[in-house]
Design a protein around this motif. Structure first.
Motif, PDB file in Angstrom:
ATOM      1  N   GLY A 128       0.683  -1.139   0.078  1.00 10.77           N
ATOM      2  CA  GLY A 128      -0.018   0.086   0.234  1.00 10.77           C
ATOM      3  C   GLY A 128       0.793   1.363   0.029  1.00 10.77           C
ATOM      4  O   GLY A 128       0.310   2.389   0.178  1.00 10.77           O
ATOM      5  N   VAL A 129       2.117   1.299  -0.289  1.00 10.65           N
ATOM      6  CA  VAL A 129       3.055   2.481  -0.359  1.00 10.65           C
ATOM      7  C   VAL A 129       2.632   3.274  -1.625  1.00 10.65           C
ATOM      8  O   VAL A 129       2.984   4.428  -1.483  1.00 10.65           O
ATOM      9  CB  VAL A 129       4.486   2.166  -0.186  1.00 10.65           C
ATOM     10  CG1 VAL A 129       4.651   1.594   0.911  1.00 10.65           C
ATOM     11  CG2 VAL A 129       4.693   1.324  -1.501  1.00 10.65           C
ATOM     12  N   ALA A 130       1.775   2.873  -2.619  1.00 10.22           N
ATOM     13  CA  ALA A 130       1.194   3.811  -3.682  1.00 10.22           C
ATOM     14  C   ALA A 130       2.383   4.481  -4.239  1.00 10.22           C
ATOM     15  O   ALA A 130       1.860   5.443  -5.156  1.00 10.22           O
ATOM     16  CB  ALA A 130       0.279   4.564  -3.158  1.00 10.22           C
ATOM     17  N   GLU A 131       3.583   4.050  -4.648  1.00  8.66           N
ATOM     18  CA  GLU A 131       4.471   4.438  -5.607  1.00  8.66           C
ATOM     19  C   GLU A 131       3.981   4.338  -6.934  1.00  8.66           C
ATOM     20  O   GLU A 131       4.112   5.267  -7.782  1.00  8.66           O
ATOM     21  CB  GLU A 131       5.874   3.938  -5.579  1.00  8.66           C
ATOM     22  CG  GLU A 131       6.472   4.043  -3.920  1.00  8.66           C
ATOM     23  CD  GLU A 131       7.061   5.351  -3.797  1.00  8.66           C
ATOM     24  OE1 GLU A 131       7.400   6.285  -4.761  1.00  8.66           O
ATOM     25  OE2 GLU A 131       7.516   5.902  -2.771  1.00  8.66           O
ATOM     26  N   CYS A 132       3.365   3.246  -7.091  1.00  9.78           N
ATOM     27  CA  CYS A 132       2.791   2.872  -8.459  1.00  9.78           C
ATOM     28  C   CYS A 132       1.763   4.015  -8.936  1.00  9.78           C
ATOM     29  O   CYS A 132       1.637   4.136 -10.135  1.00  9.78           O
ATOM     30  CB  CYS A 132       2.218   1.604  -8.571  1.00  9.78           C
ATOM     31  SG  CYS A 132       0.953   1.130  -7.333  1.00  9.78           S
ATOM     32  N   VAL A 133       0.823   4.301  -7.913  1.00  8.85           N
ATOM     33  CA  VAL A 133      -0.259   5.049  -8.472  1.00  8.85           C
ATOM     34  C   VAL A 133       0.155   6.254  -9.277  1.00  8.85           C
ATOM     35  O   VAL A 133      -0.456   6.603 -10.152  1.00  8.85           O
ATOM     36  CB  VAL A 133      -1.101   5.578  -7.298  1.00  8.85           C
ATOM     37  CG1 VAL A 133      -2.334   6.374  -7.388  1.00  8.85           C
ATOM     38  CG2 VAL A 133      -1.773   4.134  -6.554  1.00  8.85           C
ATOM     39  N   ASN A 134       0.832   7.092  -8.405  1.00  9.21           N
ATOM     40  CA  ASN A 134       1.526   8.606  -9.053  1.00  9.21           C
ATOM     41  C   ASN A 134       2.332   8.190 -10.426  1.00  9.21           C
ATOM     42  O   ASN A 134       2.544   9.154 -11.243  1.00  9.21           O
ATOM     43  CB  ASN A 134       2.414   9.188  -8.162  1.00  9.21           C
ATOM     44  CG  ASN A 134       1.438   9.838  -6.764  1.00  9.21           C
ATOM     45  OD1 ASN A 134       0.268   9.835  -7.184  1.00  9.21           O
ATOM     46  ND2 ASN A 134       2.111   9.774  -5.662  1.00  9.21           N
ATOM     47  N   ALA A 135       3.057   6.931 -10.531  1.00  5.34           N
ATOM     48  CA  ALA A 135       3.936   6.762 -11.488  1.00  5.34           C
ATOM     49  C   ALA A 135       3.006   6.413 -12.932  1.00  5.34           C
ATOM     50  O   ALA A 135       3.549   6.360 -14.067  1.00  5.34           O
ATOM     51  CB  ALA A 135       4.580   5.652 -11.374  1.00  5.34           C
ATOM     52  N   CYS A 136       2.121   5.825 -12.875  1.00  4.39           N
ATOM     53  CA  CYS A 136       1.089   5.334 -13.790  1.00  4.39           C
ATOM     54  C   CYS A 136       0.489   6.458 -14.752  1.00  4.39           C
ATOM     55  O   CYS A 136      -0.240   7.348 -14.356  1.00  4.39           O
ATOM     56  CB  CYS A 136      -0.244   4.597 -13.482  1.00  4.39           C
ATOM     57  SG  CYS A 136      -1.237   3.727 -14.704  1.00  4.39           S
ATOM     58  N   PRO A 137       0.998   6.182 -16.155  1.00  3.00           N
ATOM     59  CA  PRO A 137       0.689   7.393 -16.953  1.00  3.00           C
ATOM     60  C   PRO A 137      -0.628   7.371 -17.483  1.00  3.00           C
ATOM     61  O   PRO A 137      -1.137   8.489 -17.813  1.00  3.00           O
ATOM     62  CB  PRO A 137       1.656   7.015 -18.215  1.00  3.00           C
ATOM     63  CG  PRO A 137       1.651   5.666 -18.143  1.00  3.00           C
ATOM     64  CD  PRO A 137       1.855   5.271 -16.662  1.00  3.00           C
ATOM     65  N   VAL A 138      -1.284   6.385 -17.042  1.00  6.65           N
ATOM     66  CA  VAL A 138      -2.881   6.644 -17.665  1.00  6.65           C
ATOM     67  C   VAL A 138      -3.712   6.317 -16.387  1.00  6.65           C
ATOM     68  O   VAL A 138      -4.963   6.179 -16.476  1.00  6.65           O
ATOM     69  CB  VAL A 138      -3.167   5.381 -18.446  1.00  6.65           C
ATOM     70  CG1 VAL A 138      -2.602   5.518 -19.920  1.00  6.65           C
ATOM     71  CG2 VAL A 138      -3.082   3.954 -17.971  1.00  6.65           C
ATOM     72  N   ALA A 139      -3.285   6.650 -15.086  1.00  9.93           N
ATOM     73  CA  ALA A 139      -3.981   6.484 -13.747  1.00  9.93           C
ATOM     74  C   ALA A 139      -5.204   5.421 -13.883  1.00  9.93           C
ATOM     75  O   ALA A 139      -6.154   5.600 -13.584  1.00  9.93           O
ATOM     76  CB  ALA A 139      -4.803   7.897 -13.723  1.00  9.93           C
ATOM     77  N   CYS A 140      -4.568   4.168 -14.117  1.00  9.77           N
ATOM     78  CA  CYS A 140      -5.522   2.996 -14.018  1.00  9.77           C
ATOM     79  C   CYS A 140      -5.390   2.094 -12.796  1.00  9.77           C
ATOM     80  O   CYS A 140      -5.796   1.312 -12.657  1.00  9.77           O
ATOM     81  CB  CYS A 140      -5.343   2.246 -15.193  1.00  9.77           C
ATOM     82  SG  CYS A 140      -3.748   1.360 -15.256  1.00  9.77           S
ATOM     83  N   ILE A 141      -4.624   2.813 -11.654  1.00  5.35           N
ATOM     84  CA  ILE A 141      -4.381   2.028 -10.409  1.00  5.35           C
ATOM     85  C   ILE A 141      -5.328   2.477  -9.417  1.00  5.35           C
ATOM     86  O   ILE A 141      -5.083   4.051  -9.195  1.00  5.35           O
ATOM     87  CB  ILE A 141      -2.617   2.045 -10.218  1.00  5.35           C
ATOM     88  CG1 ILE A 141      -1.863   1.445 -11.192  1.00  5.35           C
ATOM     89  CG2 ILE A 141      -2.589   1.224  -8.894  1.00  5.35           C
ATOM     90  CD1 ILE A 141      -0.341   1.314 -10.944  1.00  5.35           C
ATOM     91  N   HIS A 142      -5.692   1.943  -8.748  1.00  8.96           N
ATOM     92  CA  HIS A 142      -7.115   2.409  -7.713  1.00  8.96           C
ATOM     93  C   HIS A 142      -6.680   1.998  -6.269  1.00  8.96           C
ATOM     94  O   HIS A 142      -6.355   0.624  -6.208  1.00  8.96           O
ATOM     95  CB  HIS A 142      -8.270   2.285  -8.221  1.00  8.96           C
ATOM     96  CG  HIS A 142      -8.518   2.542  -9.638  1.00  8.96           C
ATOM     97  ND1 HIS A 142      -8.541   3.904  -9.989  1.00  8.96           N
ATOM     98  CD2 HIS A 142      -8.536   2.060 -10.854  1.00  8.96           C
ATOM     99  CE1 HIS A 142      -8.685   4.265 -11.534  1.00  8.96           C
ATOM    100  NE2 HIS A 142      -8.731   3.072 -12.021  1.00  8.96           N
ATOM    101  N   LYS A 143      -7.309   2.613  -5.418  1.00 12.33           N
ATOM    102  CA  LYS A 143      -7.121   2.188  -4.143  1.00 12.33           C
ATOM    103  C   LYS A 143      -8.155   0.987  -3.719  1.00 12.33           C
ATOM    104  O   LYS A 143      -9.330   1.113  -4.287  1.00 12.33           O
ATOM    105  CB  LYS A 143      -7.237   3.275  -3.111  1.00 12.33           C
ATOM    106  CG  LYS A 143      -6.763   2.839  -1.773  1.00 12.33           C
ATOM    107  CD  LYS A 143      -6.626   4.217  -0.762  1.00 12.33           C
ATOM    108  CE  LYS A 143      -6.414   3.848   0.471  1.00 12.33           C
ATOM    109  NZ  LYS A 143      -7.254   2.844   1.433  1.00 12.33           N
ATOM    110  N   GLY A 144      -7.719  -0.090  -3.134  1.00 18.06           N
ATOM    111  CA  GLY A 144      -8.797  -1.103  -2.714  1.00 18.06           C
ATOM    112  C   GLY A 144      -9.678  -0.754  -1.541  1.00 18.06           C
ATOM    113  O   GLY A 144      -8.951   0.001  -0.569  1.00 18.06           O
ATOM    114  N   GLN A 145     -10.651  -1.345  -1.300  1.00 21.63           N
ATOM    115  CA  GLN A 145     -11.338  -1.195   0.200  1.00 21.63           C
ATOM    116  C   GLN A 145     -10.945  -2.093   1.143  1.00 21.63           C
ATOM    117  O   GLN A 145     -10.423  -3.013   1.057  1.00 21.63           O
ATOM    118  CB  GLN A 145     -13.037  -1.533  -0.020  1.00 21.63           C
ATOM    119  CG  GLN A 145     -13.410  -0.430  -1.153  1.00 21.63           C
ATOM    120  CD  GLN A 145     -15.086  -0.779  -1.215  1.00 21.63           C
ATOM    121  OE1 GLN A 145     -15.321  -1.937  -1.136  1.00 21.63           O
ATOM    122  NE2 GLN A 145     -15.909   0.184  -1.705  1.00 21.63           N
ATOM    123  N   GLY A 146     -10.585  -1.357   2.195  1.00 22.85           N
ATOM    124  CA  GLY A 146     -10.094  -2.193   3.502  1.00 22.85           C
ATOM    125  C   GLY A 146      -8.813  -2.407   3.471  1.00 22.85           C
ATOM    126  O   GLY A 146      -8.006  -1.858   2.706  1.00 22.85           O
TER     127      GLY A 146
END
Ligand code: SF4
Ligand code: SF4
Length: 75
Positions: free
Chosen positions: A12-30
Motif C-alpha cells: 500500500g505505499v502507492a508509488e505505482c499510483v502516481n507513476a502510472c501514465p494512464v491513472a489506472c491504479i486504484h485503491k482497494g477497500q479495507g
C-alpha cells in the motif's frame, strides 16, 4: 494484456499510483490479509508500460501479465 498487482503482496505505499501514465491504479477497500492497504490495476485501461513494476519497492507485488485470480477488485 495488463499488469497485475498481487493483492496479498501489496503493502500500500502507492508509488505505482502516481507513476502510472494512464491513472489506472486504484485503491482497494479495507485491508488485505497482511492488514495492509492494497491497490488494484484496471485491466481494461492498463497499457502495459511496466512503469509501475519499476517503481514498486515490494519485490513480486506486480506481475507483468494479467492474472485476475491474484488481484482482488473492489466489490
Ligand atoms: S503495488 Fe507496489 S507500489 Fe503499488 S501500492 Fe502496492 S506495494 Fe505500493
Ligand atoms: S503497466 Fe503501466 S499502465 Fe499498466 S498499471 Fe502499470 S504503470 Fe499503469
Amino acid at each position: 494484456m495488463s499488469h497485475t498487482i498481487i493483492t496479498e503482496k501489496c503493502i500500500g505505499v502507492a508509488e505505482c499510483v502516481n507513476a502510472c501514465p494512464v491513472a489506472c491504479i486504484h485503491k482497494g477497500q479495507g485491508k488485505n490479509k497482511a492488514n495492509k492497504e492494497w491497490y488494484w490495476i484496471d485491466f481494461a485501461a492498463c497499457i502495459d508500460c511496466s512503469i509501475c513494476l519499476q517503481v514498486c519497492p515490494t519485490e513480486g507485488a506486480i506481475l507483468d501479465k494479467e492474472e485476475p485470480t491474484l488481484q482482488r477488485e473492489p466489490i
